[in-house]
Design an enzyme around this catalytic site. Sequence first.
Site, PDB file in Angstrom:
ATOM      1  N   HIS A  56       0.819  -1.388   0.161  1.00 34.87           N
ATOM      2  CA  HIS A  56       0.033   0.142  -0.213  1.00 34.87           C
ATOM      3  C   HIS A  56       0.788   1.091  -0.016  1.00 34.87           C
ATOM      4  CE1 HIS A  56      -3.184  -2.768   0.914  1.00 34.87           C
ATOM      5  NE2 HIS A  56      -2.882  -3.081   2.036  1.00 34.87           N
ATOM      6  N   HIS A 219      -6.773  -4.393  -1.406  1.00 35.87           N
ATOM      7  CA  HIS A 219      -6.123  -5.786  -1.250  1.00 35.87           C
ATOM      8  C   HIS A 219      -6.385  -6.434  -2.661  1.00 35.87           C
ATOM      9  CE1 HIS A 219      -6.354  -4.655   2.820  1.00 35.87           C
ATOM     10  NE2 HIS A 219      -5.165  -5.063   3.060  1.00 35.87           N
TER      11      HIS A 219
END
Lengths: 332, 332, 220, 220
Positions: A56, A219
């Site tokens: 991320h 995700h």
Amino acid sequence: MKKLINDPANVLADALRGIEAAHPELRVDHQHRVIYRAEPKQDGRVAIISGGGSGHEPLHGGFVGPGMLDAACAGEVFTSPTPDQVAEATTAVDRGAGVLHVVKNYTGDVMNFEMAGELAAADSGVRVETVVTADDVAVQDSTYTAGRRGVGLTVLLEKIVGAAAEEGQDLDAVVALAQRVNDAGRSMGIALTSCTVPAAGKPTFDLPEDEMEVGVGIHGEPGRRRVPLAPASEVAALLVEPVLADRDATGSPAIVMLNGMGGTPLIELYVLYGEVARLLADAGVPVARRLVGNYITSLDMAGASLTVLGADEDLLRLWDAPVDTSGLRWGV
Amino acid sequence: MKKLINDPANVLADALRGIEAAHPELRVDHQHRVIYRAEPKQDGRVAIISGGGSGHEPLHGGFVGPGMLDAACAGEVFTSPTPDQVAEATTAVDRGAGVLHVVKNYTGDVMNFEMAGELAAADSGVRVETVVTADDVAVQDSTYTAGRRGVGLTVLLEKIVGAAAEEGQDLDAVVALAQRVNDAGRSMGIALTSCTVPAAGKPTFDLPEDEMEVGVGIHGEPGRRRVPLAPASEVAALLVEPVLADRDATGSPAIVMLNGMGGTPLIELYVLYGEVARLLADAGVPVARRLVGNYITSLDMAGASLTVLGADEDLLRLWDAPVDTSGLRWGV
Amino acid sequence: MADTDTGTVTQAQLVGWLAAFRDAVHEHGAHLTELDSAIGDADHGSNLVRGMDAVMVAVEAPPDSVGALLKKVGMTLVTSVGGASGPLYGTFFLRAGTAAGDATELDAAALAAVLRAAVEGVVARGKADRGDKTMYDALGPALEAYDAALASGADAAGAARAAADAAARGRDATEPMQALKGRASYLGERSIGHVDPGSASATLLVEALAAALADPPADP
Amino acid sequence: MADTDTGTVTQAQLVGWLAAFRDAVHEHGAHLTELDSAIGDADHGSNLVRGMDAVMVAVEAPPDSVGALLKKVGMTLVTSVGGASGPLYGTFFLRAGTAAGDATELDAAALAAVLRAAVEGVVARGKADRGDKTMYDALGPALEAYDAALASGADAAGAARAAADAAARGRDATEPMQALKGRASYLGERSIGHVDPGSASATLLVEALAAALADPPADP
Ligand SMILES: Nc1ncnc2c1ncn2[C@@H]1O[C@H](COP(=O)(O)OP(=O)(O)O)[C@@H](O)[C@H]1O
Ligand SMILES: Nc1ncnc2c1ncn2[C@@H]1O[C@H](COP(=O)(O)OP(=O)(O)O)[C@@H](O)[C@H]1O
Ligand SMILES: [Mg+2]
Ligand SMILES: [Mg+2]
Ligand SMILES: [Mg+2]
Ligand SMILES: [Mg+2]
């Protein structure tokens, strides 16, 4: 799978070496996979740590520094860090005023940070409080489920509580502030492509050339539904409408983030932000501050997410306070 | 083609609207497609403008602001701006001390800026000087050809000459400085995928799943050769070796940029930078400053480029000077 | 069946269980990740491969008691896996270890108590109900089948075989469920029609136990 | 052939030339971009479409003289195209306009002088030599063929037809060349084996002239 990596099993260790080399203002504990400020904050200040799966970036390591986080615990790609990592970081950053854990709402993250808090409290008596961000309006909110995902709001929250800790607010005040931010922020995301988890070696899902996923998290999870690919003006509506439907944002100055998922270039984010800004103006949302760029990504996914945080003078002041991290920097 | 855009023919106009909405500290002239500082710099200071085709964001609009550029002229995607745009910007930013044009070495850019300089000088008598960046070691340097491409060094040069102009150096000094930076910097790039030009609607080139292009520029041009996909450690060598072979960088502190091409996420850039830093250390290059991120992109291309600039105390001081742009910000 | 001489499960057999599970997650890791791609984040296989590789290193010199062995397994999983499955499988083994205590071997009834504590640990940690489409939908039926088989006179090996079969049925039953816990719950109705990855790995775990206790192996 | 009554090329025919070129870049724009994808940056077609669309708007009310018309075309291309082809085609028409001056029509010899000035403008701006693999490799032969045809007694239409054929041959001859100018030169030897996009668009330009002057059109 085309990636600038070595062995997929070593992506995290290798990335941490790169982060260390790129940022002399950070200190990396490779054993525990924790990224610290090289210069710890002063005694008596609340410390703030966050962490989560990797993939991320710049979240969370890119937000370690004066005015924001004290440490970030890096899990494997898309896998929350383990309790021992978090406990180690918690003990290390405590300056005697307690530690706030900023946790994104995923079962794994919540459980691992929970166990870490138990460990740290038992081992060293550090006072630990936790805020669990849960801002994704793509997920139905319900007490019977895991609740909403924590996504983009995490970035804004870390900035704001970081400023409060830096100016000397105590742990209770910082926790209350975190809760206030969490209550007033909403996000929504879309994806044009899947991402590819290095260890998996192929895209998490297949998306035809003429479709996009609406309501994705960070995700590579499939979203809530698949719709035909649409122009940016319509994509903007798919982001803005559910965010505003979930929480009226007309009453107070808004901090807005249009975030790229990692594989979307800035020129597209600007095109999309032009449409988002227009829709927000039409809806009467007074945008006071804005971020456009890659802040909380999903590996190489192409897509974007919108976060709208209803602020007030106090939150804007904390937002504007100096921050000196690789991911956000101003006022310093 | 999957992009967050509206009509491919309107990408630039739409992006400029987004840039305007995202950055109140900038002023966008939509007619001439020029991005200005909202607050012009003080009288008597040299002004600096740059520009080029769009699709390289944050370059150049993201580098407009105190300490760096005064204006950026945005051409269509991968197409240099036209002379009238550049002339307009030149006249507008002049504060009586002359204007430096920072031009990347492409036939189109060079010719359009040349015509613009003639126009501006004729129309308003502004003194215009030009530096043409030409740092790409993938291209053979020769007086019989168009010479080397201008790529990553452009970012570092704009930062350094921006600081010099801000501190009051005159046009001759700024031009000499620009030339000094240009002489001391080298770059090299690789691509894992092609980019897709919106108006073309499909990838500029096809790259098999197991191959990469070595020696690409920033326009989706094919590179110098195609080699099998390799781990980051070997990719790092493909970048570092030709750069150091072309110019010995062991003698002076280096400013290093590892730049992402737009479709490559930060985690991969960090993995690659870990390898690059190791090779530079092995080669005895003293890295004094570093940037890792997306600074000069090629739409959605996956890949990276390395720039190494041999600096000295003076260049480092100018590098460290305050800069307040959306793409680079520190010291403010 | 369990150790033929004594009727009990030895520490060596428990290590055999762990080794069999490690082998199973290696063999089926790609499939577990595939299941996790459909309704999760495509890491369940690699999470368990990483965890069980660490476990087998940690138990190279097995500790003195079953309790110490299982706690070491739990701690290793907690500190090496992360995600949801790390704390869940970690708690499974930590609670199992606490229940086993100082024993150096377990008879069939003691194993039942150990397994009960383990599964209760998963529930305490994850707060899942049956039908929420999680690993508990395999582990719960497995525990019940073990107890039922024991009550009908089976030995540990036979009970473990019954448990493994029940786990597999529980796993298959997750397919039509809508997930209410874990990240699959974010998909709402789109989680329907896919087997839960954790129920699949839990089935491998119980299957590995049955294989380790079978003598000669039932399923070579 | 040129205007049948007077033997000269009228302004209307010149506008017809521009319209034919606009139509040609629309029709072949994707192909031009395809050629530019192989050895450039995949924008040559869209650059010329944008430019010629702007030109046709600009000449809707044609100016009083051929010189003014061609200058307007040049200025429009310079300010709407960008890239390498904007200044090059822009200079082509600016210089053509200067050479044409106040004339309201051109005879075959005057057209020769105008074309010569135009092509010399391209060379002055781009500094390409023949064989550098640029549009000059089509424009140069076209100019020579025009002059040669004129010398052998052809009228403007016939000379333009000869020029178009020569341009096409020049375009085809760029394929085996290694580029020494423009962005294709960055590819070094990899530029060999591809037709230069600018030589292809230049051929369309000369072909459009031949078509506009042909009466009845040679190639409907
Ligand atoms: N609250 C819970 N209780 C029991 N099991 C759960 C719970 N949440 C998730 N799980 C199990 O964990 C599995 C996912 O594990 P894994 O993919 O390793 O972690 P993550 O979801 O963090 O990526 C799910 O398939 C499910 O069986
Ligand atoms: N120096 C030059 N002289 C003549 N023609 C040139 C020169 N450089 C480039 N060209 C022509 O320009 C064409 C490319 O035009 P275009 O794609 O529109 O611009 P750009 O290369 O800036 O993207 C080339 O195919 C070539 O024919
Ligand atoms: Mg995970
Ligand atoms: Mg171009
Ligand atoms: Mg998972
Ligand atoms: Mg081109």
